[in-house]
Design a protein around this motif. Sequence first.
Motif, PDB file in Angstrom:
ATOM      1  N   HIS A   1      43.160  44.137  37.911  1.00 58.11           N
ATOM      2  CA  HIS A   1      41.960  44.222  38.736  1.00 58.11           C
ATOM      3  C   HIS A   1      42.153  45.181  39.909  1.00 58.11           C
ATOM      4  O   HIS A   1      41.251  45.957  40.252  1.00 58.11           O
ATOM      5  CB  HIS A   1      41.584  42.841  39.265  1.00 58.11           C
TER       6      HIS A   1
ATOM      7  N   VAL B   1      43.899  33.594  36.350  1.00 54.01           N
ATOM      8  CA  VAL B   1      44.357  34.531  37.366  1.00 54.01           C
ATOM      9  C   VAL B   1      45.869  34.425  37.502  1.00 54.01           C
ATOM     10  O   VAL B   1      46.424  33.323  37.503  1.00 54.01           O
ATOM     11  CB  VAL B   1      43.686  34.238  38.726  1.00 54.01           C
TER      12      VAL B   1
ATOM     13  N   LEU C   1      35.607  42.374  43.707  1.00 57.70           N
ATOM     14  CA  LEU C   1      36.589  42.224  44.778  1.00 57.70           C
ATOM     15  C   LEU C   1      36.011  42.760  46.081  1.00 57.70           C
ATOM     16  O   LEU C   1      35.424  43.843  46.114  1.00 57.70           O
ATOM     17  CB  LEU C   1      37.886  42.962  44.433  1.00 57.70           C
TER      18      LEU C   1
ATOM     19  N   TYR D   1      46.825  29.663  39.470  1.00 58.23           N
ATOM     20  CA  TYR D   1      47.453  30.989  39.526  1.00 58.23           C
ATOM     21  C   TYR D   1      48.712  30.981  38.667  1.00 58.23           C
ATOM     22  O   TYR D   1      49.512  30.059  38.741  1.00 58.23           O
ATOM     23  CB  TYR D   1      47.807  31.361  40.966  1.00 58.23           C
TER      24      TYR D   1
ATOM     25  N   SER E   1      42.207  39.715  47.189  1.00 61.21           N
ATOM     26  CA  SER E   1      42.623  39.634  45.793  1.00 61.21           C
ATOM     27  C   SER E   1      43.662  38.532  45.660  1.00 61.21           C
ATOM     28  O   SER E   1      44.464  38.327  46.573  1.00 61.21           O
ATOM     29  CB  SER E   1      43.219  40.977  45.349  1.00 61.21           C
ATOM     30  N   PRO E   2      43.658  37.775  44.532  1.00 62.50           N
ATOM     31  CA  PRO E   2      42.864  37.925  43.321  1.00 62.50           C
ATOM     32  C   PRO E   2      41.453  37.367  43.478  1.00 62.50           C
ATOM     33  O   PRO E   2      41.083  36.884  44.556  1.00 62.50           O
ATOM     34  CB  PRO E   2      43.652  37.101  42.295  1.00 62.50           C
TER      35      PRO E   2
ATOM     36  N   SER F   1      47.195  39.823  35.684  1.00 63.32           N
ATOM     37  CA  SER F   1      45.747  39.989  35.631  1.00 63.32           C
ATOM     38  C   SER F   1      45.216  40.520  36.959  1.00 63.32           C
ATOM     39  O   SER F   1      44.312  41.363  36.984  1.00 63.32           O
ATOM     40  CB  SER F   1      45.071  38.664  35.274  1.00 63.32           C
ATOM     41  N   SER F   2      45.775  40.060  38.081  1.00 64.44           N
ATOM     42  CA  SER F   2      45.319  40.573  39.375  1.00 64.44           C
ATOM     43  C   SER F   2      45.752  42.020  39.566  1.00 64.44           C
ATOM     44  O   SER F   2      45.037  42.809  40.208  1.00 64.44           O
ATOM     45  CB  SER F   2      45.852  39.697  40.511  1.00 64.44           C
ATOM     46  N   THR F   3      46.901  42.400  39.003  1.00 65.35           N
ATOM     47  CA  THR F   3      47.325  43.795  39.058  1.00 65.35           C
ATOM     48  C   THR F   3      46.317  44.688  38.344  1.00 65.35           C
ATOM     49  O   THR F   3      45.941  45.758  38.840  1.00 65.35           O
ATOM     50  CB  THR F   3      48.718  43.960  38.415  1.00 65.35           C
TER      51      THR F   3
ATOM     52  N   ARG G   1      46.629  34.356  46.943  1.00 69.93           N
ATOM     53  CA  ARG G   1      45.313  33.731  47.121  1.00 69.93           C
ATOM     54  C   ARG G   1      44.949  33.580  48.583  1.00 69.93           C
ATOM     55  O   ARG G   1      44.221  32.674  48.969  1.00 69.93           O
ATOM     56  CB  ARG G   1      45.235  32.377  46.396  1.00 69.93           C
TER      57      ARG G   1
END
Length: 433
Positions: free
Chosen positions: A151, A143, A56, A328, A125-126, A147-149, A81
């Motif tokens: 990361h 994603v 990231l 997403y 992010s993501p 999943s982004s949380t 995004r």
Amino acid sequence: MASLLFLRLVVPLALLLLPLSRSATVVTHLTGFHGRLPFHLETGYVNVDEETGTELFYYFVESERSPDTDPVVLWLTGGPRCSSLIFYEVGPMKFVLAPYNGSLPELTYNPDSWSKVASIILLDSPVGTGFSYARDIESHRDVGDFSSTLHIITFLNKWFIDHPRYQSNPFFVGGSSYAGKMSPIIAQHISQGNKLKSNKGSNPGLISRQGYLVGNPITDSMFYDNNFQISYVGVGIISSQIYELISEIEKEHILGIKCEHDLLRRRFLSEEYTQQSELSTEQPAINCWAYCYYLSDIWANMDSTKYALGVKQGTIGEFKRCKKSMPYSFDAPSSIEYHFNLTTRGYRALVFSGDHDIWIPFLSTHAWIRSFNFSIVDDWRAWHLGGQAGGFAITYANHMTFATLKGGGHSAIEYPPRESLAMAQRWLDNKPL
């Protein structure tokens, strides 16, 4: 609930398994800006998944006031995004608005940047957003909200390990629009990670989290966000049929000019164009709310810009502010439970709304806040800047404040920037608005 349980169990384990990996660049000059930057800017990558090679990209702007004691704010751009370049919302730079003629877009310092009162981490992010990338391109297809949380939490813990100077500073998660939905989710899982460490008798956590702040936040589209648009526009007078005929109003800001959304999407919100030479032939209006986004895509695609920012060669193709075509998973339909859980546990929360936004009207935001039935500490009143009302605010028990920004649109803080900074400074300094 299954997704929530997954994050509670997996996040602490993932943080233990992922080794530290970071590359950083101190940026002193930027393409289009004359002279040395008047603030400290660091950019870099943090590896958040070794298996897929996911890194990231971040921009860290150190507080211009007192970096040793000022809060650190992670600010996320909505979308999802959409990149968090330093020109949007709270960032320290902005574009000189002039018709694009093929020359270099010029930059100027933003005197109302939130870096006046806080250190800011702006994160792409993501994965797949902005300059963030993964070695395994297939990872872009997996994603979503949770999943982004994961990361982001991994990113934060690694970032604070790399920056121990800021570990004791108050920390806040913030964002607007869709990032306003994600912010309390991220904040809750940070608090749970700190609680797990504390229960084991170790340090309560690397992040001294104090709360979160969100602007015009998407929260629960089914029950709240979309249900007050008609009553907001027509003050309860017009019918839904007449509302559907309102096509001449800019929903981002009801007093703003009507932007050419088809053009904007075709030129820089989508991925349809490939040649920068095409950009000079057809432009959105300069006074359109999104003209700076048009310029930012041109600026970010310049080789000199990427070099100055320390972007790794060959990691992304063409930079696009928002990559709407990227898959997403919207797997967190509502963030209301996270707001309730955090505030009832005593974490500070500022929820603010531009009062000229149709997309997420302040009426809908205030409705879900009122559903908590918190007692009122300071009732609805005007807050002021320079002897004028900057908006209205109400403070509830459990440290939750709801405020409006007079004249603000969907990205509220981009419209009345002075009032936005004043609101942020007072709240971050734990003072009444």
